[in-house]
Enzyme design. Structure first.
Site, PDB file in Angstrom:
ATOM      1  N   PHE A 157       0.804  -1.224   0.000  1.00  0.00           N
ATOM      2  CA  PHE A 157       0.000   0.000   0.000  1.00  0.00           C
ATOM      3  C   PHE A 157       0.835   1.271   0.000  1.00  0.00           C
ATOM      4  O   PHE A 157       0.335   2.345  -0.299  1.00  0.00           O
ATOM      5  CB  PHE A 157      -0.951   0.001   1.211  1.00  0.00           C
ATOM      6  CG  PHE A 157      -0.278   0.335   2.518  1.00  0.00           C
ATOM      7  CD1 PHE A 157      -0.008   1.654   2.859  1.00  0.00           C
ATOM      8  CD2 PHE A 157       0.101  -0.656   3.411  1.00  0.00           C
ATOM      9  CE1 PHE A 157       0.627   1.977   4.053  1.00  0.00           C
ATOM     10  CE2 PHE A 157       0.741  -0.351   4.601  1.00  0.00           C
ATOM     11  CZ  PHE A 157       0.999   0.972   4.915  1.00  0.00           C
ATOM     12  N   LYS A 181      -1.418  -7.153  -9.482  1.00  0.00           N
ATOM     13  CA  LYS A 181      -2.399  -7.222  -8.379  1.00  0.00           C
ATOM     14  C   LYS A 181      -1.970  -6.131  -7.398  1.00  0.00           C
ATOM     15  O   LYS A 181      -1.120  -6.343  -6.543  1.00  0.00           O
ATOM     16  CB  LYS A 181      -2.358  -8.613  -7.738  1.00  0.00           C
ATOM     17  CG  LYS A 181      -3.614  -9.065  -7.050  1.00  0.00           C
ATOM     18  CD  LYS A 181      -3.996  -8.396  -5.766  1.00  0.00           C
ATOM     19  CE  LYS A 181      -3.067  -8.448  -4.610  1.00  0.00           C
ATOM     20  NZ  LYS A 181      -3.447  -7.443  -3.573  1.00  0.00           N
ATOM     21  N   GLU A 184      -4.930  -4.017  -2.197  1.00  0.00           N
ATOM     22  CA  GLU A 184      -6.385  -3.797  -2.087  1.00  0.00           C
ATOM     23  C   GLU A 184      -6.678  -2.542  -1.262  1.00  0.00           C
ATOM     24  O   GLU A 184      -7.801  -2.063  -1.245  1.00  0.00           O
ATOM     25  CB  GLU A 184      -7.069  -5.044  -1.495  1.00  0.00           C
ATOM     26  CG  GLU A 184      -6.717  -5.387  -0.051  1.00  0.00           C
ATOM     27  CD  GLU A 184      -5.397  -6.156   0.100  1.00  0.00           C
ATOM     28  OE1 GLU A 184      -4.511  -6.037  -0.770  1.00  0.00           O
ATOM     29  OE2 GLU A 184      -5.264  -6.870   1.122  1.00  0.00           O
ATOM     30  N   SER A 234       5.372  -7.005   3.251  1.00  0.00           N
ATOM     31  CA  SER A 234       5.976  -7.318   4.553  1.00  0.00           C
ATOM     32  C   SER A 234       6.786  -8.624   4.463  1.00  0.00           C
ATOM     33  O   SER A 234       6.539  -9.463   3.590  1.00  0.00           O
ATOM     34  CB  SER A 234       4.866  -7.464   5.591  1.00  0.00           C
ATOM     35  OG  SER A 234       3.962  -8.455   5.148  1.00  0.00           O
ATOM     36  N   CYS A 289       9.634   1.336   3.569  1.00  0.00           N
ATOM     37  CA  CYS A 289      10.580   0.262   3.867  1.00  0.00           C
ATOM     38  C   CYS A 289      11.975   0.817   4.076  1.00  0.00           C
ATOM     39  O   CYS A 289      12.849   0.127   4.577  1.00  0.00           O
ATOM     40  CB  CYS A 289      10.596  -0.755   2.737  1.00  0.00           C
ATOM     41  SG  CYS A 289      11.281  -0.069   1.230  1.00  0.00           S
TER      42      CYS A 289
HETATM   43  P1  NAD Z   1       1.533  -6.760   2.936  1.00  0.00           P
HETATM   44  O1  NAD Z   1       2.569  -7.809   2.980  1.00  0.00           O
HETATM   45  O2  NAD Z   1       0.443  -6.794   3.949  1.00  0.00           O
HETATM   46  O3  NAD Z   1       0.792  -6.753   1.508  1.00  0.00           O
HETATM   47  C1  NAD Z   1       1.507  -6.686   0.310  1.00  0.00           C
HETATM   48  C2  NAD Z   1       0.718  -7.401  -0.780  1.00  0.00           C
HETATM   49  O4  NAD Z   1       0.597  -8.778  -0.439  1.00  0.00           O
HETATM   50  C3  NAD Z   1      -0.691  -6.870  -0.983  1.00  0.00           C
HETATM   51  O5  NAD Z   1      -0.952  -6.810  -2.362  1.00  0.00           O
HETATM   52  C4  NAD Z   1      -1.563  -7.894  -0.262  1.00  0.00           C
HETATM   53  O6  NAD Z   1      -2.820  -8.042  -0.879  1.00  0.00           O
HETATM   54  C5  NAD Z   1      -0.768  -9.174  -0.383  1.00  0.00           C
HETATM   55  N1  NAD Z   1      -0.898 -10.039   0.782  1.00  0.00           N
HETATM   56  C6  NAD Z   1      -1.020  -9.654   2.081  1.00  0.00           C
HETATM   57  N2  NAD Z   1      -1.057 -10.739   2.881  1.00  0.00           N
HETATM   58  C7  NAD Z   1      -0.969 -11.823   2.078  1.00  0.00           C
HETATM   59  C8  NAD Z   1      -0.938 -13.228   2.318  1.00  0.00           C
HETATM   60  N3  NAD Z   1      -1.019 -13.725   3.546  1.00  0.00           N
HETATM   61  N4  NAD Z   1      -0.824 -14.047   1.262  1.00  0.00           N
HETATM   62  C9  NAD Z   1      -0.729 -13.556   0.019  1.00  0.00           C
HETATM   63  N5  NAD Z   1      -0.746 -12.234  -0.266  1.00  0.00           N
HETATM   64  C10 NAD Z   1      -0.863 -11.380   0.749  1.00  0.00           C
HETATM   65  O7  NAD Z   1       2.293  -5.352   2.969  1.00  0.00           O
HETATM   66  P2  NAD Z   1       1.667  -3.894   3.094  1.00  0.00           P
HETATM   67  O8  NAD Z   1       1.144  -3.701   4.484  1.00  0.00           O
HETATM   68  O9  NAD Z   1       0.769  -3.606   1.957  1.00  0.00           O
HETATM   69  O10 NAD Z   1       2.975  -3.001   2.882  1.00  0.00           O
HETATM   70  C11 NAD Z   1       3.850  -2.675   3.913  1.00  0.00           C
HETATM   71  C12 NAD Z   1       5.048  -3.586   3.927  1.00  0.00           C
HETATM   72  O11 NAD Z   1       5.721  -3.538   2.681  1.00  0.00           O
HETATM   73  C13 NAD Z   1       6.088  -3.169   4.962  1.00  0.00           C
HETATM   74  O12 NAD Z   1       6.550  -4.316   5.622  1.00  0.00           O
HETATM   75  C14 NAD Z   1       7.181  -2.532   4.132  1.00  0.00           C
HETATM   76  O13 NAD Z   1       8.466  -2.552   4.717  1.00  0.00           O
HETATM   77  C15 NAD Z   1       7.128  -3.369   2.905  1.00  0.00           C
HETATM   78  N6  NAD Z   1       7.742  -2.692   1.771  1.00  0.00           N
HETATM   79  C16 NAD Z   1       8.940  -3.168   1.332  1.00  0.00           C
HETATM   80  C17 NAD Z   1       9.581  -2.534   0.294  1.00  0.00           C
HETATM   81  C18 NAD Z   1      10.903  -3.035  -0.206  1.00  0.00           C
HETATM   82  O14 NAD Z   1      11.271  -2.703  -1.323  1.00  0.00           O
HETATM   83  N7  NAD Z   1      11.627  -3.824   0.571  1.00  0.00           N
HETATM   84  C19 NAD Z   1       8.994  -1.415  -0.325  1.00  0.00           C
HETATM   85  C20 NAD Z   1       7.749  -0.974   0.133  1.00  0.00           C
HETATM   86  C21 NAD Z   1       7.129  -1.634   1.196  1.00  0.00           C
END
Ligand code: NAD
Length: 504
Positions: A157, A181, A184, A234, A289
């Site tokens: 997000f 994708k 959401e 994450s 991140c």
């Molecule tokens: P998230 O992991 O909750 O969601 C990311 C994506 O994965 C979304 O599209 C979501 O629909 C999907 N998703 C969530 N849970 C899932 C599951 N159990 N199984 C399959 N798909 C699933 O992350 P978020 O809250 O949207 O974003 C924040 C996180 O992203 C933080 O941890 C941040 O550090 C990380 N991030 C990392 C970078 C990087 O380049 N390392 C960059 C930006 C954000």
């Protein structure tokens, strides 16, 4: 475009094979304007059947797109880039509306995304292969890059515009077709950006968009026609994506979460380091991140820089970003996330941290239902505390104290993550030691957020990245292509050729 604070619900269509379509038959999840708490759209939680449609559309578009010369693909990207610039303000407002970050921060989000398209415009040069004449006598060898097929992007997000653009412009420039994708929680900016790509002349089915959560993601990870997966999110999800995707034979690059350390040396310039640390810790409300979420004050810096840092933190004004005047910092993404951040602050205090800047009770009278947490400093944080172990992903700066550079580097290197780390110092040798010994993939010297830009890999290590080839830069091109090595020998000219006399 609806006004930035419009109350009408935006449509949230899928895009399969060039057709935009509302999916009405499935449950939805709300998309909020975090500044006000209002619901601005409902994202459909698509099923495996929808994913299959998206992947089939991408697979059908692949043969023709692969044969499209790279320079023709680049021309569409040039038009796309021009349209992104023309619609810059609209994309900025859309990003702020669904994410909550300030307009200045959204400008950065959109600009970094456009730079990825600019990078991808160079695809004819980026795809050039290698050749060695006379690898053996009369034998030549060449290595060329070919696309993989259907590639998939699953995004978080926190950068609604930039992160999807880390992925599909390069993939598509290289001749692949794509299924995105988006998160959401922020699907709307992705839809706007894709409509601009469509307007630029992208053929039907080259880019497709499906919405949803776990069910849609798992269907993408296991679909037999998907060749490669890019993920950002994450760490637990990143690990799941990597393990499931590779188990099903896909190429995977999977960026995870982080906890980034900023070392402040006793000789650091006070004003510049305070500015750098504040920007790193509280920019985008800490939802980055690359957030510098832990400051390590080394030696005498606790007497010079730390008091100024606390004062500057207390001055940060929090408020709605969907109107003027703009605050310094916006809301966090959801009510649940705000509650989690507050719980982590509580845990820090219970476990013994001091709280010289306390954002827990922040009141934003002009937007009482927004998801606000004020800028917070937890001082005297120790490694075993919950707040030191968990990625908070909110406006919370942990402060730790170390007596010298060696101890500070050792502390930072205990982190399981490895995205970024920075040092503020005037001493070249200290900076050099830090750069050499710190165990993470992106290093800042007198830079608070050392996030690499389009031309360099976005280079997480350890639990911040799973895979081999990172997003951005030439590694991105390598990820989206496979090498073909051809070795060739010609024995003689054809019978009857009269235009050449063969030398014996
Ligand atoms: P998230 O992991 O909750 O969601 C990311 C994506 O994965 C979304 O599209 C979501 O629909 C999907 N998703 C969530 N849970 C899932 C599951 N159990 N199984 C399959 N798909 C699933 O992350 P978020 O809250 O949207 O974003 C924040 C996180 O992203 C933080 O941890 C941040 O550090 C990380 N991030 C990392 C970078 C990087 O380049 N390392 C960059 C930006 C954000």
């Amino acid at each position: 475009m609806p006004a930035i604070n419009s109350k009408t619900l935006d449509p949230c269509p899928v895009w399969f094979g060039g057709e935009w379509r509302n999916v009405n038959s499935v449950p939805t999840t709300p998309v909020h304007n975090p500044s006000t708490g209002d619901v601005i759209a409902e994202a459909p939680l698509c099923t495996a059947a929808h994913v299959n449609e998206a992947v089939e559309a991408a697979a059908a578009a692949f043969p023709a797109w692969m044969e499209t010369p790279p320079v023709e693909r680049a021309r569409i990207l040039f038009k796309f880039r021009a349209l992104l610039e023309e619609n810059f303000d609209d994309l900025v407002r859309s990003t702020t509306r669904e994410h909550g970050k300030t307009l200045v921060e959204s400008r950065g989000d959109v600009k970094r995304g456009i730079e990825m398209v600019e990078f991808a415009c160079g695809v004819p040069s980026l795809l050039m292969g290698e050749i060695l004449e006379n690898m053996a006598r009369g034998i030549d060898c060449e290595a060329i890059r070919q696309p993989l097929g259907v590639c998939v992007g699953i995004t978080p997000f926190n950068f609604p515009c930039m992160v999807p653009l880390w992925m599909y412009p390069v993939a598509i420039a290289c001749g692949n077709t794509y299924v995105l994708k988006p998160s959401e929680k922020v699907p709307l900016t992705s839809i706007k950006v894709a409509k601009l790509f469509e307007k630029a002349g992208l053929p039907k089915g080259v880019l497709n968009i499906v919405h949803g959560g776990r069910e849609a993601v798992d269907a993408l990870l296991t679909h037999p026609k998907v060749k490669a997966i890019s993920f950002v999110g994450s760490t637990p999800t990143a690990r799941h994506i990597y393990e499931t995707g590779t188990k099903h034979g896909k190429r995977v690059q999977s960026n995870g979460g982080a906890k980034n350390f900023t070392l402040i040396m006793p000789d650091a310039d006070v004003d510049n380091s305070v500015r750098g640390v504040i920007e790193a810790a509280f920019g985008c409300a800490g939802e980055r991140c690359m957030a510098g979420s832990t400051a390590v004050v080394v030696g005498g810096a606790e007497k010079t820089v730390l008091p100024a840092l606390i004062e500057a933190t207390k001055r940060i004004k929090v408020g709605p970003t969907d109107r003027d005047p703009q605050p310094d910092m916006g809301a966090v993404i959801t009510r649940q996330h705000r509650d989690r951040v507050l719980q982590l602050i509580e845990a820090g205090v219970k476990e013994g941290a001091k709280i010289p800047a306390d954002g827990r009770g922040v009141k934003v009278s002009e937007a009482p239902n927004g998801f606000y947490v004020g800028a917070t400093i937890l001082d005297q944080v120790q490694l075993g505390m919950t707040v030191a172990k968990e990625e908070v992903f909110g406006p919370v700066l942990n402060v730790m104290h170390m007596e010298d550079l060696d101890a500070a580097i050792e502390l930072a290197n205990k982190s399981p993550f490895g995205n970024g780390a920075s040092i503020f110092t005037r001493n070249g040798k200290a900076a050099r030691e830090f750069k050499h010994r710190i165990r993470c993939g992106m290093v800042g010297i007198n830079i608070g957020v050392p996030a690499s830009m389009a031309w360099f890999p976005f280079n997480g290590w350890n639990d911040s990245f799973f895979g081999d080839l990172h997003m951005q830069g030439r590694e991105g091109v390598q990820f989206f292509t496979q090498l073909k090595v051809t070795t060739s020998r010609w024995f003689s000219f054809s019978e009857g050729d009269v235009w050449h006399t063969e030398k014996k």
